[in-house]
Design an enzyme around this catalytic site. Structure first.
Site, PDB file in Angstrom:
ATOM      1  N   LYS A 191     -24.056  53.040  19.486  1.00 53.28           N
ATOM      2  CA  LYS A 191     -23.308  51.815  19.807  1.00 53.28           C
ATOM      3  C   LYS A 191     -22.338  51.548  18.661  1.00 53.28           C
ATOM      4  CE  LYS A 191     -22.806  47.712  19.607  1.00 53.28           C
ATOM      5  NZ  LYS A 191     -21.492  47.135  19.159  1.00 53.28           N
ATOM      6  N   GLU A 266     -30.089  49.928   7.204  1.00 57.79           N
ATOM      7  CA  GLU A 266     -29.246  50.011   6.019  1.00 57.79           C
ATOM      8  C   GLU A 266     -28.375  48.759   6.041  1.00 57.79           C
ATOM      9  OE1 GLU A 266     -26.675  50.131   3.675  1.00 57.79           O
ATOM     10  OE2 GLU A 266     -25.663  51.852   4.611  1.00 57.79           O
ATOM     11  N   CYS A 300     -21.008  48.343   1.731  1.00 55.39           N
ATOM     12  CA  CYS A 300     -22.270  47.630   1.527  1.00 55.39           C
ATOM     13  C   CYS A 300     -22.750  47.748   0.092  1.00 55.39           C
ATOM     14  CB  CYS A 300     -23.317  48.118   2.510  1.00 55.39           C
ATOM     15  SG  CYS A 300     -23.391  49.894   2.626  1.00 55.39           S
ATOM     16  N   GLU A 401     -23.614  38.138   0.167  1.00 54.70           N
ATOM     17  CA  GLU A 401     -22.696  39.245   0.379  1.00 54.70           C
ATOM     18  C   GLU A 401     -21.394  38.708   0.964  1.00 54.70           C
ATOM     19  OE1 GLU A 401     -23.623  42.307   3.374  1.00 54.70           O
ATOM     20  OE2 GLU A 401     -23.002  43.743   1.841  1.00 54.70           O
TER      21      GLU A 401
END
Ligand code: ADP
Ligand code: MG
Length: 498
Positions: A191, A266, A300, A401
């Site tokens: 996806k 992750e 990330c 983040e």
């Protein structure tokens, strides 16, 4: 072999104006509902393509196709046959690399210099896992039971894997998810992210061309709350491999509970990048800047919390600001661009929100801090590389983040203090350390809570090395020798032979 097409100036051959289709059971299909969504170039706002908006019904068909493929001839293919197939796919990735890199650049904005730069790694990763296809071992055990017992472990593919990927490196993520699936003999429903679905679709064409059997790789495009959620909850899926945000990771954990899927996650990070005063500052300071600004901060493992020992603090802050200001921010298609736009207006707004919060909380803005306007930038979501100094640990920009080009720089005095502060985060993805003291490098590397520690370098990756996180950065590893185990079940085999 290299591509002859000048993708920067000619139209990209994958963007022929026709609505895209997704890949289910070896066939290119529209969504069952007929619905499509737009994917746009974030540098210009221009429409690239209409893409099928897959939903639960489409996921059902893709999972059924993946199951049928898993139980079909694919299951009986020998490891060396899968290996040959993977090398063929690696050849095709290599041959079409420029085309794939341009598609990433057009769809999500990364500079072409950046997307092109991953060729060796991504082709190498496919070949590395091709090698691993013939290196799957169980073990034998010397049990303490009476009689003659042969006890052994067998490794078997987990089955149908659902992989949900983000937009910040579509080609990268696709290769990372496909390689272990093919190496272990699993099958896949991929996806892609709604913000950058094109490269995975083109990649799937190459996989078919390489001879990957129908149904082994399926791609369902669509939104997270539609196709993504349906895949995460699907009872026919044995494992989900997810890369993306923490909040979505948590939703996937909940959605997977119905059939207790195996998961690898992750997720995000707020990675510390620590510069000691004995470091080679001429290298450390620019590396700390690039560690945040690369890919406009949309990585990330970006080293967003920069801890600098007090004696070199001013120098590092100044150099980081200078490096940031010197980076060329522009369309990814311009070979001169160092940094492209943020992927979407929503992302730009989020990042600007963090800049506002940092100001309100009293951080010192040293450079950047605003959206870039002017003729070169007006149509895209461009953001100036931003350095905040004198950030304090409790501030939002030091804890959350951001996923944008925003560095939070903070002074520290000694080793114990910086270890404590670096570890005082819900995340644990990457960590960087700059020092010339070998003993200190070893000791701090052990004490930092992170999936990867980079000493006198940052964000290094290689197919032979694992990547992943601890704490809320997720669990499971991608790449490296251990990864196949995440796609394999262990079966204990007991044969009494008295
Ligand atoms: P972002 O907020 O930057 O889009 P996400 O983590 O939400 O980051 O997106 C990463 C991937 O997860 C995308 O492919 C997205 O469509 C998908 N996704 C989003 N929400 C869900 C969900 N509830 N279930 C499954 N997948 C989701
Ligand atoms: Mg796009």
């Amino acid at each position: 072999m290299t591509e002859e097409i000048d993708f920067a100036n000619a139209r990209h051959p994958f963007l022929d104006g026709r609505p895209k289709r997704m890949l289910i059971g070896g066939r290119w299909e529209a969504a069952a509902s007929g619905k499509t969504f737009e994917t746009r170039n974030p540098a210009t706002g221009g429409l690239l393509a209409l893409v099928p908006e897959g939903e639960a019904e489409d996921v059902d068909r893709a999972v059924a196709a993946a199951r049928a493929a898993f139980e079909g001839p694919w299951r009986r293919m020998k490891p060396d046959e899968r290996q040959a197939l993977m090398h063929k796919l690696a050849d095709l990735i290599d041959a079409h690399y420029d085309e794939l890199a341009w598609l990433d650049t057009l769809d999500m904005g990364s500079p072409i210099r950046h997307t092109r730069g991953s060729r060796r790694h991504l082709v190498g990763l496919m070949r590395y896992f091709a090698g691993q296809a013939t290196a799957i071992y169980g073990q034998t055990a010397d049990t303490s039971l009476n009689g003659n017992m042969f006890a052994a472990t067998l490794k078997e593919p987990v089955g149908v894997v659902g992989s949900i990927i983000p937009w910040n490196g579509p080609l990268w993520a696709t290769v990372f998810k496909v390689a272990p699936v093919l190496a272990t003999g699993c099958t896949l429903v991929l996806k892609p992210a709604e913000d950058a679905p094109l490269t995975p679709l083109r990649f799937a064409e190459l996989a078919l061309a390489a001879g990957v059997p129908p149904g082994v790789i399926n791609v369902v495009t669509g939104f997270g709350r539609g196709a993504g959620a349906a895949l995460a909850a699907h009872p026919g899926v044995d494992k989900i491999s997810f890369t993306g945000s923490v909040g979505t990771g948590q939703e996937i954990v909940r959605a997977s509970a119905g059939n207790l899927k195996r998961l690898s996650l992750e997720l995000g990070g707020k990675s510390p990048h620590i510069v000691f005063d004995d470091a080679d500052i001429a290298r450390a300071a620019p590396a700390a800047a690039i560690g945040v600004f690369a890919n406009a901060g949309q990585i990330c493992s970006a080293g967003t919390r920069v801890f600098v020992q007090r004696g070199v603090y001013d120098e590092v802050v100044e150099t980081m600001a200078k490096v940031g200001a010197g980076l060329r921010v522009g369309a990814g298609t311009d070979p001169a661009s160092d940094i492209g736009p943020l992927v979407s207006p929503r992302q730009l707004e989020r990042v600007l929100g963090y800049v506002g919060s940092a100001r309100d909380e009293g951080a010192r803005l040293v450079s950047g801090g605003e959206r870039l306007g002017g003729p070169a930038h007006a149509a895209g979501h461009f953001m100036a590389p931003t350095v905040f100094a004198d950030v304090r640990d409790p501030m939002r920009i030091a804890r959350e983040e951001i996923f944008g080009p925003v560095a939070s720089v903070m002074p520290f005095d000694d080793l114990d203090e910086v270890v404590r502060r670096a570890n005082d985060s819900p995340f644990g993805l990457g960590a960087g350390v700059w020092t010339r003291d070998v003993g200190r490098a070893h000791s701090i590397a052990k004490r930092l809570q992170a999936g990867s520690v980079w000493v006198n370098c940052y964000n290094q990756m290689d197919p032979s090395m694992p990547f992943g996180g601890v704490k809320m950065s997720g669990y499971g590893r991608e790449s490296g020798a251990q990864q196949l185990d995440e796609y394999l079940n262990v079966k204990g085999l007991w044969i009494q032979h008295d």
